[in-house]
Design a protein around this motif. Sequence first.
Motif, short mmCIF file in Angstrom:
data_model
loop_
_atom_site.label_atom_id
_atom_site.label_comp_id
_atom_site.label_asym_id
_atom_site.label_seq_id
_atom_site.Cartn_x
_atom_site.Cartn_y
_atom_site.Cartn_z
N MET A 43 43.74 43.93 38.81
CA MET A 43 43.17 44.89 39.16
C MET A 43 43.30 45.47 40.53
N PHE A 44 43.79 44.51 41.37
CA PHE A 44 43.63 44.64 42.81
C PHE A 44 44.83 44.46 43.37
N LYS A 45 45.65 44.62 42.60
CA LYS A 45 47.04 43.84 42.82
C LYS A 45 48.10 44.73 43.35
N LYS A 46 47.89 46.11 43.07
CA LYS A 46 48.67 47.17 43.52
C LYS A 46 48.94 47.28 45.06
N THR A 47 47.91 47.14 45.57
CA THR A 47 48.11 47.04 47.11
C THR A 47 48.77 45.71 47.56
N ALA A 48 48.52 44.66 46.94
CA ALA A 48 49.26 43.50 47.18
C ALA A 48 50.66 43.68 46.92
N TYR A 69 54.90 40.89 36.12
CA TYR A 69 53.96 39.49 36.68
C TYR A 69 52.99 39.39 35.42
N VAL A 70 52.79 38.17 34.87
CA VAL A 70 51.73 38.15 34.11
C VAL A 70 50.69 37.02 34.94
N ILE A 71 49.38 37.69 34.98
CA ILE A 71 48.11 36.91 35.87
C ILE A 71 48.05 35.45 35.01
N GLU A 113 44.74 38.74 46.83
CA GLU A 113 43.33 39.04 46.71
C GLU A 113 42.89 40.44 46.99
N GLY A 114 41.64 40.69 46.68
CA GLY A 114 41.20 42.04 46.77
C GLY A 114 39.49 42.30 46.52
N SER A 115 39.10 42.92 47.34
CA SER A 115 37.55 43.16 47.17
C SER A 115 37.12 44.72 47.12
N THR A 116 36.01 45.10 46.56
CA THR A 116 35.35 46.35 46.66
C THR A 116 33.82 46.30 46.16
N LEU A 117 33.07 47.23 46.43
CA LEU A 117 31.80 47.43 46.48
C LEU A 117 31.44 48.24 45.46
N LEU A 118 30.96 48.07 44.25
CA LEU A 118 30.56 49.17 43.20
C LEU A 118 29.03 49.21 43.19
N THR A 119 28.54 50.54 43.06
CA THR A 119 27.28 50.98 42.65
C THR A 119 27.07 51.19 41.46
N LEU A 120 26.25 50.14 41.04
CA LEU A 120 25.66 50.18 39.34
C LEU A 120 25.27 51.48 38.79
N ALA A 121 24.64 52.29 39.48
CA ALA A 121 24.47 53.51 38.81
C ALA A 121 25.45 54.57 38.66
N ASP A 122 26.60 54.17 39.21
CA ASP A 122 27.79 55.04 38.80
C ASP A 122 28.17 54.38 37.33
N TYR A 123 27.94 53.30 36.91
CA TYR A 123 28.09 52.92 35.77
C TYR A 123 26.97 52.83 34.59
N TYR A 172 35.19 40.38 43.94
CA TYR A 172 36.22 40.05 44.68
C TYR A 172 37.02 39.07 43.47
N VAL A 173 38.49 39.71 43.84
CA VAL A 173 39.53 39.14 42.82
C VAL A 173 40.42 38.51 43.63
N THR A 174 40.89 37.32 42.83
CA THR A 174 42.02 36.49 43.67
C THR A 174 43.03 36.15 42.30
N PHE A 175 44.16 35.93 42.41
CA PHE A 175 44.87 35.83 41.20
C PHE A 175 46.36 35.41 41.55
#
Length: 194
Positions: free
Chosen positions: A1-6, A27-29, A159-169, A186-189
């Motif tokens: 999910m967060f790998k493109k930046t990486a 790559y396969v996670i 690794e990557g992180s973001t903040l999600l607002t639950l109402a947006d979903y 938070y995602v790490t892989f």
Amino acid sequence: MFKKTAIATALGATALMGVSQAQAADYVIDTDGQHAFVQFKVSHLGYSYILGSLEDFSGSFSYDPDNLEASSVNIDVEVASLNSNHAERDKHIKSDDFLDVAQYPTATFTSSDFSPTGDDAGVLTGELTMHGETNEIEMQVTLVGEGEDPWGGYRAGFEGSTLLTLADYGIDMSDFPEVMHDVELYVTFEGVRQ
């Protein structure tokens, strides 16, 4: 999910290592080896935190050091695999009061863009679909490292992180304090080059 930046981060380092490593790669996670995690943190009434993970997911990424725009990342998460180490709470979170995993069993992330922000770091942009809603998100991503493993393969880790607002979903948190309306993801892989 967060790998493109990486990916962008990895690109600079890879380009310095020689032509053989500076080619586009898929790559396969590595979820089988428990080298990848999708975790979350949400306030508990403003007094403490609930920490947990989504334990069943899969994904892949690709990058080209000479063409970051061609890099991509895809992740599928089984929402019913949510675990906050409290069975009754997890049952409630998975119910139709919140995540409604019976109707929305899968969350997906598909990248659309990556912007480097410095050495081994950048911002990954993409669409996150969860609870029947799709929103564009940005995730800060960092390359942890890359290189040959002891089994003759080649790995890259991020690794990557973001903040999600639950109402947006479409998840109604109006009965809860405002501090509980957002969730830190938070995602790490590690990925194994194919």
